[in-house]
Motif scaffolding. Structure first.
Motif, PDB file in Angstrom:
ATOM      1  N   ARG A 123       0.921  -1.362   0.094  1.00  0.00           N
ATOM      2  CA  ARG A 123       0.029   0.026   0.062  1.00  0.00           C
ATOM      3  C   ARG A 123       0.975   1.315  -0.130  1.00  0.00           C
ATOM      4  N   HIS A 124       2.047   1.076   0.698  1.00  0.00           N
ATOM      5  CA  HIS A 124       2.908   2.525   0.825  1.00  0.00           C
ATOM      6  C   HIS A 124       3.495   2.596  -0.573  1.00  0.00           C
ATOM      7  N   ILE A 125       3.994   1.627  -1.236  1.00  0.00           N
ATOM      8  CA  ILE A 125       4.510   1.626  -2.354  1.00  0.00           C
ATOM      9  C   ILE A 125       3.604   2.267  -3.511  1.00  0.00           C
ATOM     10  N   VAL A 126       2.444   1.883  -3.711  1.00  0.00           N
ATOM     11  CA  VAL A 126       1.318   2.159  -4.597  1.00  0.00           C
ATOM     12  C   VAL A 126       0.638   3.472  -4.283  1.00  0.00           C
ATOM     13  N   LYS A 127       0.414   3.697  -2.950  1.00  0.00           N
ATOM     14  CA  LYS A 127      -0.566   4.758  -2.493  1.00  0.00           C
ATOM     15  C   LYS A 127       0.392   6.176  -2.248  1.00  0.00           C
ATOM     16  N   VAL A 128       1.374   5.917  -1.314  1.00  0.00           N
ATOM     17  CA  VAL A 128       2.176   7.048  -1.045  1.00  0.00           C
ATOM     18  C   VAL A 128       3.256   7.475  -1.999  1.00  0.00           C
ATOM     19  N   LEU A 129       4.245   6.376  -2.250  1.00  0.00           N
ATOM     20  CA  LEU A 129       5.020   6.507  -3.297  1.00  0.00           C
ATOM     21  C   LEU A 129       4.751   6.503  -4.763  1.00  0.00           C
ATOM     22  N   ARG A 130       3.478   6.137  -5.020  1.00  0.00           N
ATOM     23  CA  ARG A 130       2.979   6.211  -6.458  1.00  0.00           C
ATOM     24  C   ARG A 130       3.884   5.479  -7.431  1.00  0.00           C
ATOM     25  N   LYS A 131       4.499   4.261  -6.815  1.00  0.00           N
ATOM     26  CA  LYS A 131       5.532   3.516  -7.858  1.00  0.00           C
ATOM     27  C   LYS A 131       4.386   2.794  -8.839  1.00  0.00           C
ATOM     28  N   LYS A 132       4.807   2.541 -10.012  1.00  0.00           N
ATOM     29  CA  LYS A 132       4.290   1.932 -11.066  1.00  0.00           C
ATOM     30  C   LYS A 132       5.310   0.842 -11.433  1.00  0.00           C
ATOM     31  N   VAL A 133       4.828  -0.106 -12.336  1.00  0.00           N
ATOM     32  CA  VAL A 133       5.343  -1.366 -12.989  1.00  0.00           C
ATOM     33  C   VAL A 133       6.436  -0.642 -13.551  1.00  0.00           C
ATOM     34  N   GLY A 134       7.688  -1.424 -13.557  1.00  0.00           N
ATOM     35  CA  GLY A 134       8.808  -1.025 -14.246  1.00  0.00           C
ATOM     36  C   GLY A 134       9.779  -0.092 -13.434  1.00  0.00           C
ATOM     37  N   ASP A 135       9.193   0.723 -12.093  1.00  0.00           N
ATOM     38  CA  ASP A 135      10.022   1.404 -11.495  1.00  0.00           C
ATOM     39  C   ASP A 135      11.007   0.544 -10.773  1.00  0.00           C
ATOM     40  N   THR A 136      12.022   1.262 -10.274  1.00  0.00           N
ATOM     41  CA  THR A 136      13.346   0.577  -9.554  1.00  0.00           C
ATOM     42  C   THR A 136      13.006   1.006  -7.977  1.00  0.00           C
ATOM     43  N   LEU A 137      12.933  -0.216  -7.151  1.00  0.00           N
ATOM     44  CA  LEU A 137      13.012  -0.238  -5.717  1.00  0.00           C
ATOM     45  C   LEU A 137      14.132  -0.703  -5.310  1.00  0.00           C
ATOM     46  N   TYR A 138      14.858  -0.400  -3.968  1.00  0.00           N
ATOM     47  CA  TYR A 138      15.914  -0.689  -3.364  1.00  0.00           C
ATOM     48  C   TYR A 138      15.488  -1.396  -1.935  1.00  0.00           C
ATOM     49  N   ILE A 139      16.146  -2.363  -1.900  1.00  0.00           N
ATOM     50  CA  ILE A 139      15.878  -3.282  -0.412  1.00  0.00           C
ATOM     51  C   ILE A 139      17.276  -3.782  -0.007  1.00  0.00           C
ATOM     52  N   THR A 140      16.948  -3.588   1.408  1.00  0.00           N
ATOM     53  CA  THR A 140      18.243  -4.326   2.234  1.00  0.00           C
ATOM     54  C   THR A 140      17.820  -5.208   3.231  1.00  0.00           C
ATOM     55  N   ASN A 141      18.531  -6.235   3.495  1.00  0.00           N
ATOM     56  CA  ASN A 141      18.008  -7.268   4.649  1.00  0.00           C
ATOM     57  C   ASN A 141      18.737  -7.040   5.803  1.00  0.00           C
ATOM     58  N   GLY A 142      19.362  -5.781   5.835  1.00  0.00           N
ATOM     59  CA  GLY A 142      19.881  -5.491   7.302  1.00  0.00           C
ATOM     60  C   GLY A 142      21.275  -6.406   7.710  1.00  0.00           C
ATOM     61  N   LYS A 143      21.754  -7.056   6.655  1.00  0.00           N
ATOM     62  CA  LYS A 143      22.822  -7.863   6.664  1.00  0.00           C
ATOM     63  C   LYS A 143      24.030  -7.607   5.901  1.00  0.00           C
ATOM     64  N   GLY A 144      23.940  -6.198   5.287  1.00  0.00           N
ATOM     65  CA  GLY A 144      25.098  -5.733   4.458  1.00  0.00           C
ATOM     66  C   GLY A 144      24.635  -6.019   2.958  1.00  0.00           C
ATOM     67  N   TYR A 145      23.666  -6.362   2.601  1.00  0.00           N
ATOM     68  CA  TYR A 145      23.187  -6.373   1.364  1.00  0.00           C
ATOM     69  C   TYR A 145      22.283  -5.162   0.876  1.00  0.00           C
ATOM     70  N   LEU A 146      22.540  -4.802  -0.358  1.00  0.00           N
ATOM     71  CA  LEU A 146      21.692  -3.739  -1.189  1.00  0.00           C
ATOM     72  C   LEU A 146      21.374  -4.495  -2.377  1.00  0.00           C
ATOM     73  N   PHE A 147      19.906  -4.702  -2.446  1.00  0.00           N
ATOM     74  CA  PHE A 147      19.335  -5.281  -3.611  1.00  0.00           C
ATOM     75  C   PHE A 147      18.414  -4.130  -4.510  1.00  0.00           C
ATOM     76  N   GLU A 148      18.956  -4.280  -5.755  1.00  0.00           N
ATOM     77  CA  GLU A 148      18.015  -3.145  -6.823  1.00  0.00           C
ATOM     78  C   GLU A 148      17.149  -4.170  -7.352  1.00  0.00           C
ATOM     79  N   ALA A 149      15.806  -3.531  -7.462  1.00  0.00           N
ATOM     80  CA  ALA A 149      14.845  -4.248  -7.847  1.00  0.00           C
ATOM     81  C   ALA A 149      13.697  -3.683  -8.965  1.00  0.00           C
ATOM     82  N   GLU A 150      13.304  -4.593  -9.965  1.00  0.00           N
ATOM     83  CA  GLU A 150      12.165  -3.927 -10.949  1.00  0.00           C
ATOM     84  C   GLU A 150      10.733  -4.202 -10.395  1.00  0.00           C
ATOM     85  N   LEU A 151       9.828  -3.154 -10.128  1.00  0.00           N
ATOM     86  CA  LEU A 151       8.561  -3.522  -9.718  1.00  0.00           C
ATOM     87  C   LEU A 151       7.836  -4.142 -10.872  1.00  0.00           C
ATOM     88  N   THR A 152       7.416  -5.351 -10.814  1.00  0.00           N
ATOM     89  CA  THR A 152       6.744  -6.220 -11.712  1.00  0.00           C
ATOM     90  C   THR A 152       5.097  -6.330 -11.600  1.00  0.00           C
TER      91      THR A 152
END
Length: 236
Positions: free
Chosen positions: A24-53
């Protein structure tokens, strides 16, 4: 950059789905759409770059396009801080210490503690939020509360300090910190550590230190200690 957190993502994953609240936060607040890039961490040192599908209010999915690992600092900072009488003051400390940089936190219950029960679940959420806000990829470890005696008998490291207000022979923390070495600092409650606790700490080879010329609140002292260690190690 908007950073998301999930502890279960690994570098071998190729896709990921967000829960209802984050979707809900991604779509309603950030207004992200399919094809946009998101960044995620697991809190263990990794940074993931991802495409919204899939962009749905109840379910968002991504395809992970890259993963990078970030090494930790060459030292570890552990603060053992007595819970404050007002919860919001301790929460402020958790937030700011995470922003500055800290590895481990333990609430310690002392002789003069006015609060002996803490809500770790809420504290954990504050740490996660502060980690994301400050764009860091390591989530500080939050330990279960321990009595003062149990703590000093359990934890040990190369540098151990106790900051207290008693008029005794104390050294300045900033002159005692050794760079690139793990550091453990004890911060007491509003009523300070008891004489018995200070004596016990000295018997366990803790070095008594001062954080300055003024008397600081518990949460302020913890932040000063945190910043001092980071400042001395800055640029390493």
């Amino acid at each position: 950059m908007q950073l998301f957190f999930n502890p279960n993502i690994s570098d071998s994953d190729t896709s990921f789905s967000f829960d209802k609240d984050e979707s809900r936060h991604i779509v309603k607040v950030l207004r992200k759409k399919v094809g946009d890039t998101l960044y995620i961490t697991n809190g263990k040192g990794y940074l993931f770059e991802a495409e919204l599908t899939l962009a749905d209010l109840k379910h968002c999915s991504v395809t992970i396009t890259s993963a990078s690992f970030h090494n930790k600092r060459p030292f570890k900072l552990h603060l053992a801080v007595a819970p404050t009488k007002m919860n919001d003051r301790y929460e402020w400390f958790l937030e700011k210490a995470t922003e500055i940089g800290i590895d481990e936190i333990t609430p310690i219950i002392c002789d003069n503690s006015e609060r002996k029960v803490v809500k770790l679940e809420r504290f954990e959420k504050i740490l996660q939020s502060a980690m994301k806000q400050s764009l860091q990829y390591y989530l500080p470890k939050l330990n279960e509360p321990l009595s003062f005696k149990a703590f000093i008998e359990t934890y040990n490291t190369s540098q151990k300090f106790i900051a207290h207000c008693e008029v005794t022979d104390k050294k300045s923390l900033k002159t005692e910190i050794k760079t690139k070495e793990d550091c453990l600092i004890l911060i007491g409650p509003e009523g300070d550590f008891s004489v018995k606790e200070i004596t016990m700490a000295l018997q366990h080879n803790f070095i008594p230190v001062t954080l300055g010329n003024t008397r600081l609140r518990t949460e302020t002292a913890a932040i000063v200690a945190c910043h001092s260690v980071q400042f001395i190690n800055e640029g390493l």
